[in-house]
Structure formats: C-alpha cells, structure tokens
Design a protein around this motif. Structure first.
Motif, mmCIF file in Angstrom:
data_model
loop_
_atom_site.group_PDB
_atom_site.id
_atom_site.type_symbol
_atom_site.label_atom_id
_atom_site.label_comp_id
_atom_site.label_asym_id
_atom_site.label_seq_id
_atom_site.Cartn_x
_atom_site.Cartn_y
_atom_site.Cartn_z
ATOM 1 N N ALA A 162 23.907 41.223 72.428
ATOM 2 C CA ALA A 162 23.401 40.918 73.725
ATOM 3 C C ALA A 162 23.437 39.681 74.363
ATOM 4 N N ASP A 163 23.205 38.705 73.553
ATOM 5 C CA ASP A 163 23.319 37.265 74.234
ATOM 6 C C ASP A 163 24.890 36.627 74.390
ATOM 7 N N GLU A 164 25.613 37.471 74.044
ATOM 8 C CA GLU A 164 27.087 37.056 74.219
ATOM 9 C C GLU A 164 27.488 36.257 73.060
ATOM 10 N N LEU A 165 26.693 36.354 71.859
ATOM 11 C CA LEU A 165 27.007 35.538 70.644
ATOM 12 C C LEU A 165 28.094 36.431 69.871
ATOM 13 N N VAL A 166 29.182 35.715 69.518
ATOM 14 C CA VAL A 166 30.134 36.178 68.479
ATOM 15 C C VAL A 166 30.211 35.311 67.403
ATOM 16 N N LEU A 167 29.584 35.742 66.172
ATOM 17 C CA LEU A 167 29.634 34.712 65.022
ATOM 18 C C LEU A 167 30.910 34.059 64.731
ATOM 19 N N PRO A 168 31.170 32.803 64.274
ATOM 20 C CA PRO A 168 32.270 32.471 63.491
ATOM 21 C C PRO A 168 32.357 32.600 62.237
ATOM 22 N N LEU A 169 32.442 33.824 61.787
ATOM 23 C CA LEU A 169 32.239 34.522 60.359
ATOM 24 C C LEU A 169 33.104 35.720 60.348
ATOM 25 N N SER A 170 33.558 35.643 59.174
ATOM 26 C CA SER A 170 34.393 36.993 58.551
ATOM 27 C C SER A 170 34.087 37.228 57.068
ATOM 28 N N ILE A 171 34.401 38.331 56.754
ATOM 29 C CA ILE A 171 34.396 38.862 55.230
ATOM 30 C C ILE A 171 35.589 39.454 54.959
ATOM 31 N N THR A 172 36.201 39.142 53.730
ATOM 32 C CA THR A 172 37.394 39.994 53.318
ATOM 33 C C THR A 172 37.012 40.289 52.053
ATOM 34 N N ALA A 173 37.842 41.601 51.632
ATOM 35 C CA ALA A 173 37.799 42.049 50.326
ATOM 36 C C ALA A 173 39.217 42.001 49.723
ATOM 37 N N ALA A 174 39.303 41.518 48.472
ATOM 38 C CA ALA A 174 40.407 41.340 47.873
ATOM 39 C C ALA A 174 40.565 41.854 46.733
ATOM 40 N N VAL A 175 41.583 42.138 46.082
ATOM 41 C CA VAL A 175 41.856 42.632 44.617
ATOM 42 C C VAL A 175 42.035 41.574 43.656
ATOM 43 N N ARG A 176 41.040 41.302 42.638
ATOM 44 C CA ARG A 176 41.650 40.236 41.812
ATOM 45 C C ARG A 176 41.841 40.865 40.402
ATOM 46 N N THR A 177 42.883 40.335 39.751
ATOM 47 C CA THR A 177 43.442 40.812 38.406
ATOM 48 C C THR A 177 43.069 39.855 37.459
ATOM 49 N N ALA A 178 42.913 40.329 36.093
ATOM 50 C CA ALA A 178 42.779 39.431 34.997
ATOM 51 C C ALA A 178 44.128 38.949 34.429
ATOM 52 N N PRO A 179 44.150 37.506 34.339
ATOM 53 C CA PRO A 179 45.399 37.058 33.988
ATOM 54 C C PRO A 179 45.770 37.420 32.518
ATOM 55 N N GLY A 180 47.164 37.690 32.331
ATOM 56 C CA GLY A 180 47.581 38.337 31.066
ATOM 57 C C GLY A 180 47.398 39.776 30.519
ATOM 58 N N GLY A 181 46.838 40.402 31.678
ATOM 59 C CA GLY A 181 46.320 41.704 31.588
ATOM 60 C C GLY A 181 45.315 42.085 30.555
ATOM 61 N N GLY A 182 44.307 40.854 30.404
ATOM 62 C CA GLY A 182 43.081 41.150 29.691
ATOM 63 C C GLY A 182 42.144 41.653 30.567
ATOM 64 N N THR A 183 40.821 41.012 30.165
ATOM 65 C CA THR A 183 39.807 41.587 31.166
ATOM 66 C C THR A 183 39.269 40.591 31.873
ATOM 67 N N LEU A 184 38.371 40.548 32.780
ATOM 68 C CA LEU A 184 38.123 39.345 33.729
ATOM 69 C C LEU A 184 36.518 38.506 33.199
ATOM 70 N N ASP A 185 36.326 39.065 31.785
ATOM 71 C CA ASP A 185 35.133 38.349 31.235
ATOM 72 C C ASP A 185 35.343 36.922 31.122
ATOM 73 N N GLY A 186 36.402 36.565 30.893
ATOM 74 C CA GLY A 186 36.539 34.806 30.669
ATOM 75 C C GLY A 186 36.481 34.180 32.138
ATOM 76 N N VAL A 187 37.070 34.774 33.205
ATOM 77 C CA VAL A 187 37.038 34.385 34.590
ATOM 78 C C VAL A 187 35.358 34.175 34.760
ATOM 79 N N VAL A 188 34.745 35.361 34.584
ATOM 80 C CA VAL A 188 33.388 35.513 34.742
ATOM 81 C C VAL A 188 32.589 34.465 34.290
ATOM 82 N N ALA A 189 32.711 34.253 33.059
ATOM 83 C CA ALA A 189 32.318 33.105 31.933
ATOM 84 C C ALA A 189 32.352 31.882 32.766
ATOM 85 N N GLU A 190 33.637 31.389 33.190
ATOM 86 C CA GLU A 190 33.964 30.198 33.539
ATOM 87 C C GLU A 190 33.271 29.854 35.076
ATOM 88 N N LEU A 191 33.178 31.039 35.872
ATOM 89 C CA LEU A 191 32.460 30.985 37.109
ATOM 90 C C LEU A 191 30.911 30.397 37.074
#
Length: 215
Positions: free
Chosen positions: A96-125
């Motif tokens: 209503a106040d003509e505000l458009v936020l400089p904000l976006s959200i994307t959704a992307a697929v992330r694949t575990a390296p080497g065909g394993g699980t993402l457990d190691g990636v999560v642990a590192e994060l």
C-alpha cells in the motif's frame, strides 16, 4: 497478510521421463507474503520479470535504465540456471505504501559430492557457525555478507541460506537462499535494521515450508 499455500514440484522433460535419467524435486508447499509471486528459471520467466521491471522503470521515469536492467537480468538468470535453481520467489506487486522490497528467495537443488549423503556437508556448515532455523531442525541456516557490482554501482548483499534434505533420499537437498540488497556507502549503516527485518520475513516464509505426502 499472506497468499494461499503454493504447492510446487519440478517438471521432467520427456527424455528424462522415458530414460529415467532424472528424478523430480518432491512436491512441497510454501506460504508467500501478499504481493509475492513464484517463477522458474526459464527464459519465459526471465522475459516476464524484465517486462514487469521495465514497466516499473517507466512509471518512475527512468526508461534510460532499461538496457542495463536487461543485461543484469540476463546474467542473473544465467547464474540461476547454472546453479540448478528450481524456483524463484520475489515481490512483484507493491504494498500500500508503494514499497517493493529489494529481496528475493530462490530454491535450488543441492547434490552430495561423490554420490554420498549430505551429512558431511551439513557437519561442515555447523562447524562454520550454521544453526537450525530458530529451533526448527528440518533446516540448517547460515548467513554471509558480500558486495556485488550492479552496473557502475556497488551494493551490499546479506544472504541467508536454508538447507533441508529431500524426504526420500539424503543425497540431495533443497536449498532456499534469501538475498537482501543494501547500500554500502552509508557510514551510519541505517540499512542494517531494515535488512534484519527482511531476513526475519524470509525466516517466516521458509518456516512455512512442508514436503507434500506422496500420493
């Protein structure tokens, strides 16, 4: 105020369906704020967003920025496609106040390296400081600050990323990435509380996420 729940699933092209070489993103639901819309990373969506932005520039009496806008959008969509982006969410209608936020959200697929699980990636994060989404352990959340050139100007970006594994396999995950843009030439950092409020909004949006049960 929010829009109705959006149910989303990725399409597979005919070749993938016949050969069984790709599996779609499982269906999920997400509640978007009023005035927000969802797009994919196709050329058709790119043209639609350029059209909307060009219209806004004309309304603001800045048609001179149209060529720059088209070039920036083209580079942005090329990056989104190379990053295996599944969906794009952003505000397309001013509040209503003509505000458009400089904000976006994307959704992307992330694949575990080497065909394993993402457990190691999560642990590192987590070792690097990632946490759950305000206690919601479905997600690992982290932030980072960067700067980026936009034409002849440099702007700041505060990014919040949210990673959640696919329900049927831990070799893939869906990563939501929220990007809030802010000026970098303000010594008072008056933008900081505004950016914090924007990321509170994206936290709220992502918290509505739910995988849809298989039929």
């Amino acid at each position: 105020m929010t829009d109705p729940i959006h149910d989303r699933k990725a399409g597979m092209n005919l070749r993938d369906e016949l050969l069984g070489t790709a599996r779609p993103v499982p269906e999920y639901s997400l509640v978007l704020p009023s005035g927000w819309a969802e797009y994919d990373a196709t050329a058709e969506s790119e043209r639609e967003l350029v059209r909307l932005a060009s219209t806004r520039l004309r309304q603001q009496h800045r048609p001179d920025l149209d060529a720059q806008l088209r070039a920036l959008t083209g580079r942005a969509f090329a990056g989104l496609r190379s990053a295996n982006t599944h969906r794009i969410y952003l505000q397309t209608e001013a509040w209503a106040d003509e505000l458009v936020l400089p904000l976006s959200i994307t959704a992307a697929v992330r694949t575990a390296p080497g065909g394993g699980t993402l457990d190691g990636v999560v642990a590192e994060l987590i070792r690097d400081g990632a946490t759950s989404l305000h206690g919601d352990k479905r997600f690992v959340r982290w932030e980072r600050d960067t700067t980026v050139a936009v034409g002849t100007t440099t702007v700041g970006q505060r990014t919040a990323a949210y990673l959640t594994p696919f329900p049927d396999r831990r070799t893939k995950a869906l990563q939501f990435t929220a990007v809030a843009v802010h000026p970098v030439d303000d010594p008072t950092e008056a933008w900081r509380p505004v950016v914090e409020r924007m990321l509170e909004l994206t936290d709220a949006v992502v918290s509505t996420f739910a995988w849809r049960a298989a039929a």
